[in-house]
Scaffold this motif. Structure first.
Motif, PDB file in Angstrom:
ATOM      1  N   ASN A   1     -13.298 -26.623 -25.279  1.00  0.00           N
ATOM      2  CA  ASN A   1     -14.378 -27.327 -25.009  1.00  0.00           C
ATOM      3  C   ASN A   1     -14.124 -28.352 -23.890  1.00  0.00           C
ATOM      4  OD1 ASN A   1     -15.906 -24.930 -25.779  1.00  0.00           O
ATOM      5  ND2 ASN A   1     -16.800 -26.280 -27.349  1.00  0.00           N
ATOM      6  N   ILE A   2     -13.266 -29.261 -24.239  1.00  0.00           N
ATOM      7  CA  ILE A   2     -12.863 -30.471 -23.371  1.00  0.00           C
ATOM      8  C   ILE A   2     -11.920 -30.127 -22.409  1.00  0.00           C
ATOM      9  CG2 ILE A   2     -11.707 -32.492 -23.409  1.00  0.00           C
ATOM     10  CD1 ILE A   2     -12.993 -33.135 -26.390  1.00  0.00           C
ATOM     11  N   MET A   3     -11.045 -29.230 -22.550  1.00  0.00           N
ATOM     12  CA  MET A   3     -10.008 -28.844 -21.516  1.00  0.00           C
ATOM     13  C   MET A   3     -10.648 -28.254 -20.491  1.00  0.00           C
ATOM     14  SD  MET A   3      -7.267 -30.340 -22.489  1.00  0.00           S
ATOM     15  CE  MET A   3      -5.721 -29.615 -21.859  1.00  0.00           C
ATOM     16  N   GLN A   4     -11.590 -27.216 -20.977  1.00  0.00           N
ATOM     17  CA  GLN A   4     -12.394 -26.398 -19.913  1.00  0.00           C
ATOM     18  C   GLN A   4     -13.100 -27.358 -19.196  1.00  0.00           C
ATOM     19  OE1 GLN A   4     -15.521 -23.763 -21.557  1.00  0.00           O
ATOM     20  NE2 GLN A   4     -15.003 -22.234 -19.950  1.00  0.00           N
ATOM     21  N   GLU A   5     -14.036 -28.270 -19.838  1.00  0.00           N
ATOM     22  CA  GLU A   5     -14.933 -29.234 -19.053  1.00  0.00           C
ATOM     23  C   GLU A   5     -14.027 -30.155 -18.006  1.00  0.00           C
ATOM     24  OE1 GLU A   5     -18.851 -30.670 -18.253  1.00  0.00           O
ATOM     25  OE2 GLU A   5     -18.105 -28.953 -19.351  1.00  0.00           O
ATOM     26  N   LEU A   6     -12.703 -30.565 -18.352  1.00  0.00           N
ATOM     27  CA  LEU A   6     -12.036 -31.232 -17.503  1.00  0.00           C
ATOM     28  C   LEU A   6     -11.724 -30.201 -16.207  1.00  0.00           C
ATOM     29  CD1 LEU A   6      -9.876 -33.252 -19.789  1.00  0.00           C
ATOM     30  CD2 LEU A   6     -11.592 -34.175 -18.219  1.00  0.00           C
ATOM     31  N   ALA A   7     -11.482 -29.138 -16.494  1.00  0.00           N
ATOM     32  CA  ALA A   7     -11.061 -28.133 -15.285  1.00  0.00           C
ATOM     33  C   ALA A   7     -12.172 -27.976 -14.481  1.00  0.00           C
ATOM     34  CB  ALA A   7     -10.498 -26.858 -16.032  1.00  0.00           C
ATOM     35  N   PHE A   8     -13.478 -27.922 -15.022  1.00  0.00           N
ATOM     36  CA  PHE A   8     -14.623 -27.793 -14.239  1.00  0.00           C
ATOM     37  C   PHE A   8     -14.724 -29.201 -13.331  1.00  0.00           C
ATOM     38  CE2 PHE A   8     -16.688 -24.596 -17.218  1.00  0.00           C
ATOM     39  CZ  PHE A   8     -15.930 -23.792 -16.863  1.00  0.00           C
ATOM     40  N   VAL A   9     -14.670 -30.396 -13.807  1.00  0.00           N
ATOM     41  CA  VAL A   9     -15.042 -31.447 -13.173  1.00  0.00           C
ATOM     42  C   VAL A   9     -13.878 -31.741 -12.191  1.00  0.00           C
ATOM     43  CG1 VAL A   9     -14.612 -34.140 -13.644  1.00  0.00           C
ATOM     44  CG2 VAL A   9     -16.235 -32.723 -15.101  1.00  0.00           C
ATOM     45  N   PHE A  10     -12.527 -31.463 -12.339  1.00  0.00           N
ATOM     46  CA  PHE A  10     -11.549 -31.565 -11.482  1.00  0.00           C
ATOM     47  C   PHE A  10     -11.818 -30.626 -10.079  1.00  0.00           C
ATOM     48  CE2 PHE A  10      -8.055 -32.086 -14.960  1.00  0.00           C
ATOM     49  CZ  PHE A  10      -8.681 -33.148 -15.381  1.00  0.00           C
ATOM     50  N   GLY A  11     -12.650 -29.679 -10.273  1.00  0.00           N
ATOM     51  CA  GLY A  11     -12.987 -28.842  -9.055  1.00  0.00           C
ATOM     52  C   GLY A  11     -14.174 -29.450  -8.372  1.00  0.00           C
ATOM     53  N   VAL A  12     -14.939 -30.456  -8.944  1.00  0.00           N
ATOM     54  CA  VAL A  12     -15.941 -30.943  -8.168  1.00  0.00           C
ATOM     55  C   VAL A  12     -15.570 -31.802  -6.725  1.00  0.00           C
ATOM     56  CG1 VAL A  12     -17.472 -32.975  -8.289  1.00  0.00           C
ATOM     57  CG2 VAL A  12     -17.443 -31.431 -10.232  1.00  0.00           C
ATOM     58  N   PRO A  13     -16.260 -31.223  -5.766  1.00  0.00           N
ATOM     59  CA  PRO A  13     -15.780 -31.915  -4.314  1.00  0.00           C
ATOM     60  C   PRO A  13     -15.495 -33.300  -4.384  1.00  0.00           C
ATOM     61  CG  PRO A  13     -17.324 -30.200  -3.928  1.00  0.00           C
ATOM     62  CD  PRO A  13     -17.295 -30.606  -5.742  1.00  0.00           C
ATOM     63  N   ASP A  14     -14.646 -33.850  -4.098  1.00  0.00           N
ATOM     64  CA  ASP A  14     -14.058 -35.192  -3.758  1.00  0.00           C
ATOM     65  C   ASP A  14     -14.028 -36.153  -5.344  1.00  0.00           C
ATOM     66  OD1 ASP A  14     -14.309 -35.432  -1.135  1.00  0.00           O
ATOM     67  OD2 ASP A  14     -16.413 -35.631  -0.897  1.00  0.00           O
ATOM     68  N   PHE A  15     -13.751 -35.209  -6.351  1.00  0.00           N
ATOM     69  CA  PHE A  15     -13.648 -35.845  -7.605  1.00  0.00           C
ATOM     70  C   PHE A  15     -12.364 -36.731  -7.733  1.00  0.00           C
ATOM     71  CE2 PHE A  15     -11.712 -35.873 -11.792  1.00  0.00           C
ATOM     72  CZ  PHE A  15     -12.631 -36.493 -12.647  1.00  0.00           C
ATOM     73  N   TYR A  16     -11.327 -36.229  -7.088  1.00  0.00           N
ATOM     74  CA  TYR A  16     -10.125 -36.989  -7.160  1.00  0.00           C
ATOM     75  C   TYR A  16     -10.325 -38.241  -6.234  1.00  0.00           C
ATOM     76  CZ  TYR A  16      -5.155 -37.964  -5.885  1.00  0.00           C
ATOM     77  OH  TYR A  16      -4.028 -38.495  -5.805  1.00  0.00           O
ATOM     78  N   LYS A  17     -10.837 -38.309  -5.136  1.00  0.00           N
ATOM     79  CA  LYS A  17     -10.999 -39.270  -4.304  1.00  0.00           C
ATOM     80  C   LYS A  17     -11.809 -40.397  -4.708  1.00  0.00           C
ATOM     81  CE  LYS A  17     -12.425 -40.684   0.345  1.00  0.00           C
ATOM     82  NZ  LYS A  17     -12.981 -41.820  -0.035  1.00  0.00           N
ATOM     83  N   SER A  18     -12.903 -39.923  -5.459  1.00  0.00           N
ATOM     84  CA  SER A  18     -13.827 -40.685  -6.154  1.00  0.00           C
ATOM     85  C   SER A  18     -13.291 -41.635  -7.071  1.00  0.00           C
ATOM     86  CB  SER A  18     -15.222 -40.012  -6.579  1.00  0.00           C
ATOM     87  OG  SER A  18     -14.651 -39.502  -7.792  1.00  0.00           O
ATOM     88  N   LEU A  19     -12.416 -41.018  -8.062  1.00  0.00           N
ATOM     89  CA  LEU A  19     -11.720 -41.904  -9.107  1.00  0.00           C
ATOM     90  C   LEU A  19     -10.581 -42.827  -8.414  1.00  0.00           C
ATOM     91  CD1 LEU A  19     -11.029 -39.506 -12.095  1.00  0.00           C
ATOM     92  CD2 LEU A  19     -12.856 -40.977 -11.671  1.00  0.00           C
ATOM     93  N   MET A  20      -9.889 -42.388  -7.406  1.00  0.00           N
ATOM     94  CA  MET A  20      -9.110 -43.274  -6.702  1.00  0.00           C
ATOM     95  C   MET A  20      -9.553 -44.612  -6.144  1.00  0.00           C
ATOM     96  SD  MET A  20      -5.981 -42.029  -7.522  1.00  0.00           S
ATOM     97  CE  MET A  20      -5.137 -42.848  -6.310  1.00  0.00           C
ATOM     98  N   ASP A  21     -10.933 -44.534  -5.650  1.00  0.00           N
ATOM     99  CA  ASP A  21     -11.439 -45.622  -5.196  1.00  0.00           C
ATOM    100  C   ASP A  21     -12.101 -46.510  -5.991  1.00  0.00           C
ATOM    101  OD1 ASP A  21     -11.158 -44.687  -2.723  1.00  0.00           O
ATOM    102  OD2 ASP A  21     -13.111 -43.664  -2.549  1.00  0.00           O
ATOM    103  N   LYS A  22     -12.179 -46.327  -7.422  1.00  0.00           N
ATOM    104  CA  LYS A  22     -12.646 -47.421  -8.397  1.00  0.00           C
ATOM    105  C   LYS A  22     -11.676 -48.459  -8.971  1.00  0.00           C
ATOM    106  CE  LYS A  22     -16.235 -44.624  -8.401  1.00  0.00           C
ATOM    107  NZ  LYS A  22     -16.867 -44.564  -7.161  1.00  0.00           N
ATOM    108  N   ASN A  23     -12.188 -49.462  -9.296  1.00  0.00           N
ATOM    109  CA  ASN A  23     -11.562 -50.632  -9.613  1.00  0.00           C
ATOM    110  C   ASN A  23     -11.673 -51.180 -11.189  1.00  0.00           C
ATOM    111  OD1 ASN A  23     -10.403 -51.326  -7.052  1.00  0.00           O
ATOM    112  ND2 ASN A  23     -12.352 -51.477  -6.470  1.00  0.00           N
TER     113      ASN A  23
END
Length: 152
Positions: free
Chosen positions: A114-136
């Motif tokens: 379930n956790i691996m599946q949920e992560l896969a879904f979250v990775f597909g959210v638009p701009d997810f990667y970029k949003s994390l890279m902007d955090k401090n």
């Protein structure tokens, strides 16, 4: 689901590692700090053994190293971010910038899946990667992940 798993103190927004081996050592320290009864060498060995079967750098820029641990009762997670990128031997050959390192209890396959599946879904959210890279901060990273999960 991820909100219960993630803790700001288990997030490193400025990873120092430059390669996969250093990364596994650095992130293992974060996992062990969450669960002091864990044996650092045993955790590191299980993560490396799992990684030897196939790289967990399967999403561009993101890796999800994970392993089973007999001594834990619930999953634990550490998140790391590297602005410079880490040589991870990912499938696409490019550096990894975001790492979700997980340990799962041996007797809870459902939680693992379930956790691996949920992560896969979250990775597909638009701009997810970029949003994390902007955090401090760890709190900002956790908040961004929870928001992405809630948007599903």
């Amino acid at each position: 689901m991820l909100q219960e798993l993630l803790k700001p103190e288990a997030v490193r927004v400025n990873l120092e590692s430059e390669d996969k081996e250093e990364l596994f050592e650095e992130m293992t320290e974060v996992l062990v700090a969450q669960c002091p009864g864990l044996d650092r060498a045993e955790v590191l060995d299980s993560l490396l053994q799992r990684e030897a079967k196939m790289t967990t750098g399967v999403v561009p820029g993101i890796a999800v190293p994970h392993a089973i641990n007999q001594k834990i009762k619930k999953p634990i997670c550490a998140v790391g971010i590297s602005k410079e990128g880490i040589d991870y031997e990912a499938l696409d050959g490019k550096p990894v910038h975001i790492v979700f390192m997980l340990l799962f209890p041996a007797d809870d396959t459902a939680a693992h899946l379930n956790i691996m599946q949920e992560l896969a879904f979250v990775f597909g959210v638009p701009d997810f990667y970029k949003s994390l890279m902007d955090k401090n901060s760890g709190a900002q990273v956790v908040q961004a992940i929870v928001q992405a999960e809630e948007s599903l």
